[in-house]
Scaffold this active site. Structure first.
Site, mmCIF file in Angstrom:
data_model
loop_
_atom_site.group_PDB
_atom_site.id
_atom_site.type_symbol
_atom_site.label_atom_id
_atom_site.label_comp_id
_atom_site.label_asym_id
_atom_site.label_seq_id
_atom_site.Cartn_x
_atom_site.Cartn_y
_atom_site.Cartn_z
ATOM 1 N N THR A 1 0.860 -1.187 0.000
ATOM 2 C CA THR A 1 0.000 0.000 0.000
ATOM 3 C C THR A 1 0.893 1.233 0.000
ATOM 4 O O THR A 1 2.039 1.166 0.449
ATOM 5 C CB THR A 1 -0.908 0.068 1.258
ATOM 6 O OG1 THR A 1 -0.063 -0.042 2.410
ATOM 7 C CG2 THR A 1 -1.956 -1.028 1.277
ATOM 8 N N LYS B 1 -3.463 9.034 15.094
ATOM 9 C CA LYS B 1 -4.434 10.113 15.341
ATOM 10 C C LYS B 1 -5.848 9.570 15.442
ATOM 11 O O LYS B 1 -6.686 10.103 16.179
ATOM 12 C CB LYS B 1 -4.345 11.197 14.262
ATOM 13 C CG LYS B 1 -3.447 12.345 14.655
ATOM 14 C CD LYS B 1 -1.971 12.085 14.511
ATOM 15 C CE LYS B 1 -1.183 11.729 15.707
ATOM 16 N NZ LYS B 1 0.233 11.490 15.420
ATOM 17 N N GLU C 1 11.922 7.777 31.072
ATOM 18 C CA GLU C 1 12.649 8.716 30.200
ATOM 19 C C GLU C 1 14.043 8.960 30.746
ATOM 20 O O GLU C 1 14.213 9.303 31.906
ATOM 21 C CB GLU C 1 11.859 10.032 30.065
ATOM 22 C CG GLU C 1 12.610 11.209 29.458
ATOM 23 C CD GLU C 1 13.173 10.966 28.053
ATOM 24 O OE1 GLU C 1 12.410 10.516 27.182
ATOM 25 O OE2 GLU C 1 14.372 11.215 27.848
ATOM 26 N N HIS D 1 5.285 16.283 7.227
ATOM 27 C CA HIS D 1 5.177 17.534 6.466
ATOM 28 C C HIS D 1 6.535 18.022 5.981
ATOM 29 O O HIS D 1 6.631 18.700 4.971
ATOM 30 C CB HIS D 1 4.432 18.613 7.263
ATOM 31 C CG HIS D 1 4.790 18.682 8.712
ATOM 32 N ND1 HIS D 1 4.314 17.788 9.638
ATOM 33 C CD2 HIS D 1 5.589 19.524 9.386
ATOM 34 C CE1 HIS D 1 4.809 18.098 10.831
ATOM 35 N NE2 HIS D 1 5.583 19.142 10.702
ATOM 36 N N GLY E 1 6.216 7.981 22.388
ATOM 37 C CA GLY E 1 5.957 7.451 23.726
ATOM 38 C C GLY E 1 4.746 8.115 24.371
ATOM 39 O O GLY E 1 3.873 7.437 24.918
ATOM 40 N N THR F 1 13.242 6.039 1.242
ATOM 41 C CA THR F 1 12.943 4.756 1.887
ATOM 42 C C THR F 1 12.618 4.875 3.375
ATOM 43 O O THR F 1 12.385 3.875 4.044
ATOM 44 C CB THR F 1 14.129 3.786 1.688
ATOM 45 O OG1 THR F 1 15.345 4.482 2.012
ATOM 46 C CG2 THR F 1 14.197 3.313 0.242
ATOM 47 N N GLY G 1 11.112 5.696 26.719
ATOM 48 C CA GLY G 1 11.255 6.880 25.873
ATOM 49 C C GLY G 1 10.035 7.778 25.988
ATOM 50 O O GLY G 1 8.937 7.414 25.585
ATOM 51 N N ILE H 1 7.766 11.953 21.480
ATOM 52 C CA ILE H 1 6.424 12.140 20.923
ATOM 53 C C ILE H 1 5.679 10.805 20.790
ATOM 54 O O ILE H 1 4.511 10.703 21.182
ATOM 55 C CB ILE H 1 6.513 12.839 19.552
ATOM 56 C CG1 ILE H 1 7.312 14.136 19.675
ATOM 57 C CG2 ILE H 1 5.130 13.045 18.977
ATOM 58 C CD1 ILE H 1 6.552 15.399 19.688
ATOM 59 N N HIS I 1 -13.662 36.834 17.707
ATOM 60 C CA HIS I 1 -14.063 36.586 19.088
ATOM 61 C C HIS I 1 -15.370 35.787 19.102
ATOM 62 O O HIS I 1 -16.263 36.103 18.330
ATOM 63 C CB HIS I 1 -14.290 37.921 19.802
ATOM 64 C CG HIS I 1 -14.797 37.740 21.203
ATOM 65 N ND1 HIS I 1 -13.971 37.327 22.224
ATOM 66 C CD2 HIS I 1 -16.042 37.879 21.732
ATOM 67 C CE1 HIS I 1 -14.699 37.241 23.342
ATOM 68 N NE2 HIS I 1 -15.951 37.571 23.064
#
Ligand code: FAD
Ligand code: NAD
Length: 471
Positions: free
Chosen positions: A40, A54, A207, A327, A189, A147, A184, A187, A450
């Site tokens: 995929t 997410k 950590e 990104h 973790g 890769t 760890g 992010i 507002h």
């Protein structure tokens, strides 16, 4: 054996870097092939990274909120149950839709999607061992290596994706582990700790450093985030290292001690998530056949235009320098194609946002306070707490703050750090401001609607060169 097929561009890897490059190249009229071995498209991000994480973060948050955060809002619910199988199905549906969407986009842009493993035969030839059997050899005037990366293993703890897991296993557990230990506190973790803690696991994060959040997170923000996550039930052992583990029993026994050495203690766990970073993945690429170099961290060496020392072979995404973010990979993909077709491209590495999708989220762009101090740059600081923002108050989501750092002399924004429920969306405005070289006053004199959380952003900017109105 097969005949070799001519292409303007051959891309090895169909992750975010590779597939975006393929689409852009197709749009620019290059005869392009994209080789992907997974079956995929979308790479780590769509299949086992950004997207599935997410999905689980969103739905586990909803579950947790329904269980613990409805009464005070005037909503009475009863009989709330977790259906983990369905939650996983919802995740798979999102992943499936997106990977198929990417396949459609490749087709639409005339890209030859080749399912198989690519390896260099020579500087212009890539042999593909096809997933369906057999092979093809593609000749490329240009070649892009995309890769990606893989989870860094923890010496002595062999991953089986059931008891010793990477993020891939953590996104596919079939039962909620009673006790989960995360090695760890970066992010991955913290995002995975959040998911499983909300679903009922007793989670301990070990950590090595004194601060959670991984590289780049501002210390003041990291400290505040840790406090909130601890209140949610996640246990933290900072300044602590895992020394060894024993998987022979019914639970995993992990020995930990202070990072600088000291008394050992043993943690037992039903599952152990290894989340100590990721490393470039280039195994089986046949790099030796083209003599390409990697640095001591395994990153393929390139110049400013993504070229290896063999100039028609370029490298983008996680397998080369820079933050391992989707990104960032996407920006590089577009730039690399522009270098090929136009001779110039653009990525501003000083304006790449980072987001941790916990609740509240942590997001930032630019430099943090520690980096500015280290570089000897004089700065001004402005903060605004969400507890003083009207929308946050109506949403009953008042945790966190916005923090601006701008140049002491020119007021140019140097960094923005946000801890708050929609920090990940808000950081887009900060990134735009940094990209355009805005001052904190530029932002503060821009009218914000507002009541919105974005007013906290505006007021933090205001507090940087003057005073906030509502705090
Ligand atoms: P990859 O996505 O790893 O793609 C590389 C592809 O190349 C793979 O599909 C691989 O199968 C293929 N490949 C490798 N070798 C060959 C070969 N020889 N032949 C053919 N194909 C090959 N980033 C964010 O920005 N936001 C997030 O929220 C986020 N969440 C994440 C959550 C998790 C759990 C993880 C693990 C990562 C997350 N990331 C996130 C990071 C993000 O996934 C990566 O930065 C991004 O996927 C990098 O894209 P890439 O194309 O360079 O590499
Ligand atoms: P990381 O580098 O963010 O964090 C790893 C953490 O593990 C660090 O805090 C480090 O100090 C700690 N550590 C290292 N060795 C240790 C040891 N032996 N014992 C205890 N702690 C140890 O790496 P990660 O969280 O694995 O994520 C990998 C990559 O994936 C990152 O580059 C990240 O940007 C990317 N990612 C991004 C997102 C996102 O953007 N939301 C989500 C997931 C992953």
């Amino acid at each position: 054996a097969s005949q070799s097929e001519e292409h303007d561009l051959v891309i090895i890897g169909g992750g975010v870097a590779g597939y975006v490059a393929a689409i852009k190249a197709g749009q620019e009229g290059l005869k392009t092939a994209c080789i992907e071995k997974r079956g995929t498209l979308g790479g780590t991000c769509l299949n086992v990274g950004c997207i599935p994480s997410k999905s689980l973060l969103n739905n586990s948050h909803l579950y947790h909120q329904i269980l613990h955060d409805t009464k005070k809002r005037g909503i009475e619910v009863g009989d709330v149950k977790l259906n983990l199988e369905q939650m996983m199905k919802a995740k798979d549906t999102s992943v499936d839709g997106l990977t198929k969407g990417v396949e459609f986009l490749l087709k639409k842009n005339g890209v030859d999607y080749v399912k198989g493993t690519g390896s260099f035969v020579s500087e212009n030839e890539v042999k593909v061992n096809l997933l369906e059997g057999g092979e093809r050899t593609l000749r490329g005037k240009n070649i892009i290596i995309a890769t990606g990366s893989e989870s860094t293993p923890f010496p002595g703890l062999e991953v089986d994706e059931k008891r010793i897991i990477t993020s891939t296993g953590a996104l596919a557990l079939t039962e909620v582990p009673k006790k989960l230990v995360v090695i760890g506190g970066g992010i991955i973790g913290l995002e995975m700790a959040s998911v499983w803690s909300r679903l009922g696991s007793e989670v301990t994060v070990v950590e090595f450093l004194g601060q959670i959040g991984g590289p780049g997170m501002d210390a003041e923000i990291a400290k505040a985030a840790q406090k909130i996550l601890a209140k949610q039930g996640i246990k933290f052992l900072t300044n602590t290292k895992v020394t060894s583990g024993d998987v022979s029993g019914s639970t995993v026994a992990l020995n930990v001690e202070a990072s600088k050495g000291g008394k050992e203690q043993t943690l037992d766990a039903d599952a152990v998530l290894v989340a100590i970073g990721r490393r470039p993945y280039t195994a089986g690429l046949g790099l030796e056949n083209v003599g390409l170099e990697a640095d001591d961290k395994g990153r393929l060496v390139i110049d400013q235009e993504y070229r290896t020392k063999t100039s028609h072979i370029r490298v983008i995404g996680d397998c080369t320098f820079g933050p391992m973010l989707a990104h960032k990979a996407e920006e590089e993909a577009v730039a690399a194609i522009e270098y090929i077709t136009k001779g110039h491209g653009h990525v501003n590495y000083a304006a790449i946002p980072s987001v941790m999708y916990t609740h509240p989220e942590v997001a930032w762009v630019g430099q943090n306070e520690e980096e500015l101090k280290k570089a000897g740059i004089k700065y001004k600081k402005g903060t605004f707490p969400f507890s003083a923002n009207s929308r946050a108050k109506t949403n009953l989501e008042t945790e966190g703050l916005v923090k601006f750092l701008s140049d002491a002399e020119t007021d140019r924004i140097l960094g923005v750090h946000i801890l708050g429920s929609n920090a990940g969306e808000m950081v887009a405005e900060a990134t735009l401001a940094v990209e355009y070289g805005a001052s904190s006053e530029d932002v503060a004199r821009t009218c914000h609607a507002h009541p919105t959380l974005a007013e906290a952003f505006k007021e933090a900017a205001m507090a940087t060169y003057s005073k906030a109105i509502h705090f």
